[in-house]
Design a protein around this motif. Structure first.
Motif, short mmCIF file in Angstrom:
data_model
loop_
_atom_site.label_atom_id
_atom_site.label_comp_id
_atom_site.label_asym_id
_atom_site.label_seq_id
_atom_site.Cartn_x
_atom_site.Cartn_y
_atom_site.Cartn_z
N ARG A 159 -8.68 13.65 -1.56
CA ARG A 159 -9.25 12.60 -2.41
C ARG A 159 -8.72 11.21 -2.20
O ARG A 159 -7.50 11.07 -1.84
N LEU A 160 -9.37 10.13 -2.55
CA LEU A 160 -8.90 9.01 -2.33
C LEU A 160 -8.90 8.33 -3.85
O LEU A 160 -8.80 6.99 -3.62
N ASP A 161 -8.95 8.85 -4.71
CA ASP A 161 -9.19 7.94 -6.19
C ASP A 161 -7.75 7.42 -6.61
O ASP A 161 -7.71 6.65 -7.53
N GLN A 162 -6.62 8.04 -5.95
CA GLN A 162 -5.46 7.47 -6.13
C GLN A 162 -5.23 6.20 -5.52
O GLN A 162 -4.10 5.62 -5.69
N LEU A 163 -5.87 5.63 -4.69
CA LEU A 163 -5.62 4.48 -3.96
C LEU A 163 -6.40 3.27 -4.50
O LEU A 163 -7.45 3.16 -5.32
N ASP A 164 -5.64 2.06 -4.60
CA ASP A 164 -6.43 0.76 -5.19
C ASP A 164 -7.03 0.17 -4.09
O ASP A 164 -7.33 0.72 -2.94
N ALA A 165 -7.76 -0.75 -4.54
CA ALA A 165 -8.83 -1.64 -3.67
C ALA A 165 -8.17 -2.01 -2.37
O ALA A 165 -8.90 -2.13 -1.29
N ASP A 166 -6.82 -2.73 -2.24
CA ASP A 166 -6.34 -3.14 -1.05
C ASP A 166 -6.01 -1.89 -0.22
O ASP A 166 -6.13 -1.74 0.93
N CYS B 54 0.82 -1.29 -0.02
CA CYS B 54 0.09 -0.03 -0.10
C CYS B 54 0.86 1.11 0.10
O CYS B 54 0.93 2.07 0.85
N PRO B 55 1.51 1.49 -0.95
CA PRO B 55 2.68 2.58 -0.96
C PRO B 55 1.78 3.88 -0.98
O PRO B 55 2.31 5.07 -0.35
N ARG B 56 0.93 3.92 -1.57
CA ARG B 56 0.16 5.25 -1.94
C ARG B 56 -0.78 5.69 -0.62
O ARG B 56 -0.59 6.92 -0.11
#
Length: 288
Positions: free
Chosen positions: A79-86, A52-54
């Protein structure tokens, strides 16, 4: 006093059916304080940072924003759109569910759901997607999410029309006159004016006329802090129904507040500092 949302044919009222945060994340469950630590303790800091680097980059920014936030300042949106599902899943574990939650009806008939995290003053906001579009999902740091503060200011009427008293009325007319006077006099940041119905005799005719005159507002909030509290915006600007409840959800203190969003659902200056310190402990323990 009790106001709420209904669905009426030919009416603009909205019937609220809101799913909880994470309902579309299969297998996930809401966590609070101890659950957050338990979830993180099963993974090493190195593994978390690698997977989870971002999120690892985001968390220090949240801590810094909490440390400088003040209740009277405008909220800070993240904003959270830079995060993936994990990363979103782990973020949900870290944030947990705090004391205050609620919904806001928007002018376009969509619904915004707000949930305070276990870090007071750090909120998660989710707005229904329009026409099948994905929901808007973001974090906000502030006393209360901006979407709620704006709805409380923009949607309700600036004045009320006081009609003829109903048959059998006792005290509703002077109460409405007091509310109207306080609405006009209120200025942002000023202390709220409280009318306590627990001490003031109001019969069913009074309460029915009061509810009909004030109408429904766009906001429903619920606090489960030191005793449960239900906060509902009315259709009159700056006027809130605030009920403190016992374990059976029966009102033990029934009030009208004329002012900004009630303190029962707002974060205070000391909350931001405390939340920054506690989030910093998690970062140092599991992401350093």
């Amino acid at each position: 006093m009790r106001v709420g949302y209904t669905s009426v044919v030919g009416s603009d009222d909205i019937e609220m059916h809101v799913l909880p945060f994470g309902h579309d994340e299969a297998g996930r469950r809401g966590l609070t304080g101890a659950g957050t630590i338990a979830a993180l303790a099963t993974r090493s800091g190195d593994e978390l940072t690698q997977r989870c680097p971002r999120l690892a980059e985001l968390l220090p920014g949240l801590r810094a924003a909490l440390a400088v936030q003040r209740a009277e300042q405008p909220p800070t949106r993240v904003r959270l759109d830079q995060l993936d599902a994990d990363e979103r899943g782990l973020l949900a574990d870290i944030l947990g569910e705090g004391e205050v939650s609620g919904i806001v009806a928007l002018p376009d008939r969509r619904v915004a759901q707000i949930q305070e995290s276990v870090f007071a003053g750090l909120w998660r906001v989710r707005i229904e997607g329009e026409g099948g579009a994905p929901a808007l999902d973001y974090l906000e740091i502030g006393a209360i999410p901006e979407i709620a503060a704006r709805a409380a200011q923009d949607f309700p009427a600036a004045d009320i029309t006081i009609g003829e008293p109903p048959e059998g009325a006792m005290n509703v007319m002077p109460v409405l006159a007091e509310i109207r006077e306080r609405m006009a006099a209120h200025r942002a940041g000023a202390a709220s004016h409280v009318i306590n119905f627990t001490l003031l005799p109001m019969n069913p005719a009074d309460m029915a006329h009061l509810t009909a005159t004030l109408g429904n507002g766009p906001i429903q909030l619920y606090s489960r802090g030191y005793g449960s509290c239900r906060v509902l915006a009315t259709g009159a600007r700056h006027v809130w129904s605030v009920q403190y409840l016992n374990a059976m959800d029966t009102p033990i203190l029934d009030t009208i507040e004329v002012g900004d969003a009630p303190t029962a659902v707002r974060a205070a200056d000391e909350d931001f500092q405390d939340s920054a310190e506690r989030l910093g402990e998690i970062i140092e323990a599991y992401f350093a």
